[in-house]
Design a protein around this motif. Structure first.
Motif, PDB file in Angstrom:
ATOM      1  N   ASN A 180      55.445  60.072  37.308  1.00  0.00           N
ATOM      2  CA  ASN A 180      55.589  61.455  36.852  1.00  0.00           C
ATOM      3  C   ASN A 180      55.440  62.346  38.079  1.00  0.00           C
ATOM      4  OD1 ASN A 180      55.318  64.008  35.780  1.00  0.00           O
ATOM      5  ND2 ASN A 180      53.977  63.367  34.108  1.00  0.00           N
ATOM      6  N   ALA A 181      56.500  63.082  38.437  1.00  0.00           N
ATOM      7  CA  ALA A 181      56.453  63.919  39.645  1.00  0.00           C
ATOM      8  C   ALA A 181      56.016  65.345  39.330  1.00  0.00           C
ATOM      9  CB  ALA A 181      57.812  63.923  40.338  1.00  0.00           C
ATOM     10  N   GLY A 182      55.528  65.571  38.120  1.00  0.00           N
ATOM     11  CA  GLY A 182      55.076  66.924  37.738  1.00  0.00           C
ATOM     12  C   GLY A 182      53.758  67.272  38.418  1.00  0.00           C
ATOM     13  N   THR A 183      53.381  68.538  38.330  1.00  0.00           N
ATOM     14  CA  THR A 183      52.119  68.990  38.930  1.00  0.00           C
ATOM     15  C   THR A 183      50.939  68.416  38.158  1.00  0.00           C
ATOM     16  OG1 THR A 183      53.200  71.018  39.584  1.00  0.00           O
ATOM     17  CG2 THR A 183      50.808  71.056  39.575  1.00  0.00           C
ATOM     18  N   LYS A 184      49.928  67.947  38.905  1.00  0.00           N
ATOM     19  CA  LYS A 184      48.783  67.339  38.226  1.00  0.00           C
ATOM     20  C   LYS A 184      47.928  68.385  37.517  1.00  0.00           C
ATOM     21  CE  LYS A 184      46.985  66.992  42.878  1.00  0.00           C
ATOM     22  NZ  LYS A 184      47.118  66.078  44.005  1.00  0.00           N
ATOM     23  N   GLU A 185      47.145  67.904  36.522  1.00  0.00           N
ATOM     24  CA  GLU A 185      46.355  68.836  35.716  1.00  0.00           C
ATOM     25  C   GLU A 185      45.141  69.345  36.453  1.00  0.00           C
ATOM     26  OE1 GLU A 185      45.541  66.805  32.026  1.00  0.00           O
ATOM     27  OE2 GLU A 185      47.693  66.614  31.667  1.00  0.00           O
ATOM     28  N   ILE A 186      44.605  68.551  37.358  1.00  0.00           N
ATOM     29  CA  ILE A 186      43.435  68.993  38.122  1.00  0.00           C
ATOM     30  C   ILE A 186      43.687  68.633  39.587  1.00  0.00           C
ATOM     31  CG2 ILE A 186      42.165  66.888  37.391  1.00  0.00           C
ATOM     32  CD1 ILE A 186      39.551  68.500  37.823  1.00  0.00           C
ATOM     33  N   SER A 187      43.463  69.595  40.477  1.00  0.00           N
ATOM     34  CA  SER A 187      43.746  69.354  41.893  1.00  0.00           C
ATOM     35  C   SER A 187      42.775  68.324  42.445  1.00  0.00           C
ATOM     36  CB  SER A 187      43.587  70.656  42.674  1.00  0.00           C
ATOM     37  OG  SER A 187      42.223  71.019  42.721  1.00  0.00           O
TER      38      SER A 187
END
Ligand code: 2P0
Length: 324
Positions: A180-187
Motif C-alpha cells: 500500500n503506497a498510501g500515506t501512513k496513519e501515524i508518522s
C-alpha cells in the motif's frame, strides 16, 4: 548573495533499525543502525537563497503547516551555519511515495541538506553533512552515503553520524513488495515516541538491537549473507514487536504484508535465499542476492500485491547543478 543548487539523494532501508531517540531536538537515537541505500527511490531538490520567506514545493504542491515548518526549522540550521538571514525557495521531486514507509524523509532531508548548504556557499565534509541531515530526519544521516552505511548513535551532536561501510562483495539486491503506497496513519516520528513512552518492550528492543548491531557489523565484515539476512529479518520483527506493545498499539501491517512474509519463508525453503524487513508501513522489503532478484520478483508479482520494485545498491548524495 543568492545561490542555487540542485542535489539528488536516494532512500535507504535499514537492516538494523533506528526506532527511538534519547534526544528529540538533536535526533540522537537510542541505538546505532545499518542501512542499504537503494538506486530505485530518489529525491531531487533545488534550493535557491535570497527569498523574503521560505517556501517549499513538493511534487508540484505548495507545502504548508507542519511539513513546511519542519523544512523551515531545518533551513534555520543552515542559516546559522552560513551566518545568513535570508530565506530560501525549495523545490523538490520524489520518486519515493511520500510518507509510505519507503524512506521519503531519508532521501528528502539528505537532498535538502546538500542543496541548501551548497547553495549557501558552504562545503561540508560528508560526516558533517550527515550530522546536519540527521537533524532533519534521523534516517537521512545514512542517505548521505551510497551502499551500506552505518549510523553510530553517539552521545551528542558531533558523535552521532553516519559513514559508509565496506561491502565485501555481498552482491545485495532488494525486491520491494508495495502492499500500500498510501500515506501512513501515524508518522514514524510519533510512532517511535509512543513506543518509547508506552511499550513495556521498548527497553528489551533497545538492548536486543544493540546486540544485533554488533553482530551485523561482524556478519558484514565476514561477507556472510545468511547471517546478514537472518539478523535483518529478526531485527525488523523485534522493532515491530516493540510497537505492538504500545498504548494504543502501532500496527502498520496489512493482510498482504503477512502473505509476503510467508512467501519469503517459502522461497527460502525452495532455495532462493531471501529475508524480509519492514519499516513504518505495510510494505515488505525482501533482501536477496542479485542472481536471485528475477526469481523473487516473479514470485512477488504472482502473489498479486499493489506493486513490485527491484533495487540495487544506490549512490550517496550528490550535487547536480550549482550556480553562485
Ligand atoms: C529506519 N525508520 O531505521 C527506521 C525503521 C522507520 C522504521 O528511520 O523522527 O523518518 O525524522 O528521525 O528517520 C524512520 O524514521 O524519523 C526510520 P525522524 P525517520 O529506517
Amino acid at each position: 548573495m543568492t545561490g542555487s543548487s540542485t542535489a539528488v539523494a536516494h532512500s535507504n532501508i535499514a537492516l538494523i533499525k533506528y526506532w527511538g531517540k534519547v534526544d528529540s531536538r538533536l535526533a540522537i537515537p537510542a541505538t546505532s543502525s545499518v542501512s542499504l541505500t537503494l538506486d530505485a527511490y530518489r529525491t531531487e531538490t533545488t534550493v535557491e537563497w535570497g527569498a523574503e520567506q521560505d517556501s517549499v514545493v513538493l511534487d508540484g504542491a505548495v507545502l504548508s503547516g507542519v511539513p513546511a515548518d519542519r523544512v523551515s526549522r531545518f533551513l534555520d540550521l543552515v542559516r546559522d551555519l552560513a551566518g545568513r538571514s535570508d530565506h530560501a525557495t525549495v523545490v523538490s521531486r520524489n520518486t519515493v511515495p511520500t510518507a509510505a514507509g519507503l524512506a521519503s524523509s531519508a532521501s528528502g532531508f539528505a537532498a535538502l541538506a546538500a542543496a541548501a548548504t551548497s547553495a549557501a556557499g558552504l562545503t561540508l565534509a560528508p560526516r558533517d553533512l550527515s550530522i546536519l541531515a540527521r537533524k532533519g530526519s534521523g534516517s537521512a544521516s545514512r542517505s548521505v552515503f551510497g551502499g551500506l552505511a552505518v549510523w553510530y548513535a553517539g552521545t551528542d551532536d558531533l558523535s552521532s553520524y553516519a559513514e559508509p561501510l565496506v561491502d565485501p562483495g555481498l552482491d545485495l539486491a532488494m525486491v520491494v513488495a508495495v502492499v500500500n503506497a498510501g500515506t501512513k496513519e501515524i508518522s514514524s516520528r510519533d510512532a517511535m515516541r509512543l513506543t518509547a513512552e508506552t511499550s513495556p518492550y521498548y527497553d528489551a528492543w533497545v538492548s536486543a538491537s544493540r546486540s544485533d548491531f554488533s553482530s551485523m557489523l561482524d556478519a558484514i565484515g565476514a561477507g556472510d549473507f545468511t547471517r546478514v539476512g537472518e539478523l535483518a529479518e529478526s531485527n525488523a520483527m523485534r522493532m515491530h514487536a516493540s510497537m505492538l506493545g504500545s498504548t494504543p498499539p502501532v500496527t502498520y501491517w496489512e493482510p498482504d504484508s503477512v502473505r509476503c512474509l510467508r512467501l519469503v519463508r517459502e522461497l527460502r525453503s525452495a532455495g532462493a535465499e531471501c529475508y524480509a524487513t519492514m519499516d513504518a508501513g505495510p510494505n515488505v522489503k525482501i533482501l536477496c542476492r542479485r542472481p536471485d532478484l528475477a526469481t523473487i520478483r516473479t514470485a512477488v508479482e504472482e502473489l498479486g500485491v499493489a506493486g513490485v520494485t527491484t533495487a540495487l545498491p544506490g549512490p550517496g548524495v550528490r550535487i547536480d547543478r550549482a550556480t553562485a
